[in-house]
Design an enzyme around this catalytic site. Structure first.
Site, PDB file in Angstrom:
ATOM      1  N   SER A   1      46.135 -63.639  45.797  1.00  0.00           N
ATOM      2  CA  SER A   1      45.338 -63.454  44.583  1.00  0.00           C
ATOM      3  C   SER A   1      44.261 -64.539  44.492  1.00  0.00           C
ATOM      4  CB  SER A   1      46.249 -63.437  43.354  1.00  0.00           C
ATOM      5  OG  SER A   1      45.573 -62.948  42.228  1.00  0.00           O
TER       6      SER A   1
ATOM      7  N   ASP B   1      43.973 -52.028  44.495  1.00  0.00           N
ATOM      8  CA  ASP B   1      44.542 -53.285  44.006  1.00  0.00           C
ATOM      9  C   ASP B   1      44.831 -53.168  42.505  1.00  0.00           C
ATOM     10  OD1 ASP B   1      44.273 -56.076  42.734  1.00  0.00           O
ATOM     11  OD2 ASP B   1      44.455 -56.545  44.854  1.00  0.00           O
TER      12      ASP B   1
ATOM     13  N   HIS C   1      49.547 -55.571  44.378  1.00  0.00           N
ATOM     14  CA  HIS C   1      48.795 -56.828  44.350  1.00  0.00           C
ATOM     15  C   HIS C   1      49.712 -57.926  44.860  1.00  0.00           C
ATOM     16  CE1 HIS C   1      45.562 -59.484  43.053  1.00  0.00           C
ATOM     17  NE2 HIS C   1      46.461 -60.269  42.477  1.00  0.00           N
TER      18      HIS C   1
END
Length: 421
Positions: free
Chosen positions: A202, A298, A365
């Site tokens: 991330s 995502d 994610h």
């Protein structure tokens, strides 16, 4: 208010209940809690586990950081967790940069100071190492016996800012934290690394891209050095209202943290500073071998970049963005356009033999930090190759490192994340 995260497995999918932090949905790989009989457990997207099953690794605060001005948002010392390697991996190093969103305003950053995302005071003193950080060959075959490090994230700017706001008592010192952590690790033996891998998820995945060549330049030519970005390929995409929500967020981060002159010089010669915070404008100039692992749909980008509340005040996307099965045909078409753009941007990057790609068509994610998605019998796969195998094949140059899955709904191996507020 502290966010809450719960997970239930339903029909092969994972249901997440996630409350927003300061108005923004923030991905988190785990939450700690103590169950009714006093046993301490931790929770990930894939389930609840006893701490006894995974190595608990202590926090090391970087004592030399303060003199270098390398401090968290609140001025506290930064830190990392180091689990020493053994056997054939004793001289190999995997450094993982923690993620956790960004703060783009004074108000958001002041709030962040009261959390572990802005202060080491609130960081857990011991955390489990799972996924790519696991020390078990059966769960992490290529990197289990390396020196594995998790650098904690407390600057709110993907380890790239260098500024301060005295009035708000905020320190934006991500770049200095990066340097202090690397110097500390080099002094602890990383300078002798035979093989090294920088990874991140991330906001940490974005940092792995931004800091990739810096990492590569730390070692001599005799060291095999590469970088891995997991869920860090954030697109400068048009949202459902026709605007650019993520661009506005990144513009705030870049300005607040004084990154205008500190990002890639090659990029700044072509584009404005905000554009140079987007991976799509950086990846083709990175010299160090880089692997991009991303979900084509995502889940964080769908919620916070494509269909945030500011772009969808009527809430017409609420059902879809929190449960892909409830998307209308036109919404799926919009998401397919997002995937197509990601695929097109990845193709040129994937051409050089040094680079690798694993782009699966999942609603997810971060897939390296999870026990079930990194390496298990039913891990997500593209062309019958799972994530850990693909990354290992690329790192060790065993072949087959250009993997792009077909569009939704063809991939039946996905661990799709369904969020609920």
């Amino acid at each position: 208010m502290k966010k809450l995260l719960w997970s239930l497995t339903l029909f092969g999918h994972i249901l997440l209940i996630l409350l927003p932090v300061n108005g923004m949905m923030e991905f988190d790989e785990m939450e700690w809690f103590t169950d009714f009989n006093g046993t301490k457990t931790f929770q990930t997207q894939s389930g609840v586990y006893s701490e006894a099953k995974f190595p608990m690794v202590g926090l090391t605060l970087i004592q030399s950081a303060a003199s270098k001005g390398a401090v968290c948002l609140d001025g506290s010392l930064p830190g990392y967790h180091l689990h020493r390697g053994f056997g054939s991996g004793a001289n190999n190093w995997l450094v993982q940069l923690e993620g956790g969103g960004w703060c783009d305003t004074i108000r958001n950053c002041v709030y962040r100071k009261t959390t572990r995302r802005g202060s080491s005071t609130y960081m857990g003193k011991n955390i489990p190492f799972i996924g790519i950080l696991s020390d078990k060959a059966a769960e992490n075959p290529d990197f289990y016996n390396w020196n594995r490090v998790k650098v904690r994230y407390c600057d709110g700017g993907s380890f790239s800012g260098d500024s301060e706001n005295k009035a708000a008592q905020l320190q934006f010192r991500g770049k200095r934290i990066w340097l202090a952590a690397m110097e500390d690790l080099m002094a602890k033996g990383m300078h002798q690394a035979k093989q090294a891998l920088l990874s991140g998820c991330s906001a940490g995945g974005l940092a792995a891209i931004l800091r990739c060549d810096d990492f590569g330049n730390m070692f001599t030519s005799s060291t095999r050095v590469k970088c891995l970005s997991d869920a860090g390929f954030f697109l400068d995409a048009i949202d459902v209202s026709g605007g650019r929500s993520l661009r506005r967020l990144f513009a705030g981060v870049v300005k607040l943290q004084n990154m205008e002159t500190k990002l890639s010089g090659e990029c700044l010669n072509r584009l404005n500073p905000t554009s140079c915070f987007f991976p799509q404008n950086l990846i083709n100039q990175i010299k160090t071998p880089l692997f991009i692992l991303n979900a084509a749909y995502d889940s964080w980008q769908i919620q916070e970049s494509l269909a945030p509340k500011s772009a969808d005040p009527s809430g017409s996307w609420n059902d879809c963005k929190f449960n892909y099965a409830k998307c209308s045909a036109s919404q799926i078409q919009f998401l397919q356009g997002f995937r197509n753009r990601m695929v097109n941007m990845i193709k040129g990057f994937a051409m050089p033999s040094k680079n690798g790609v694993f782009l699966n068509s999942c609603f997810a994610h971060c897939q390296t930090e999870r026990y079930d998605t990194w390496y298990s019998k039913n891990s997500p796969a593209v062309k019958n190759k799972g994530i850990a195998v693909a990354v290992g094949d690329w790192y060790f140059e065993r072949g087959g490192a250009k993997l792009i899955g077909c569009a939704y709904p063809c991939d039946k191996t996905c661990h799709n994340l369904v969020f609920r507020k």
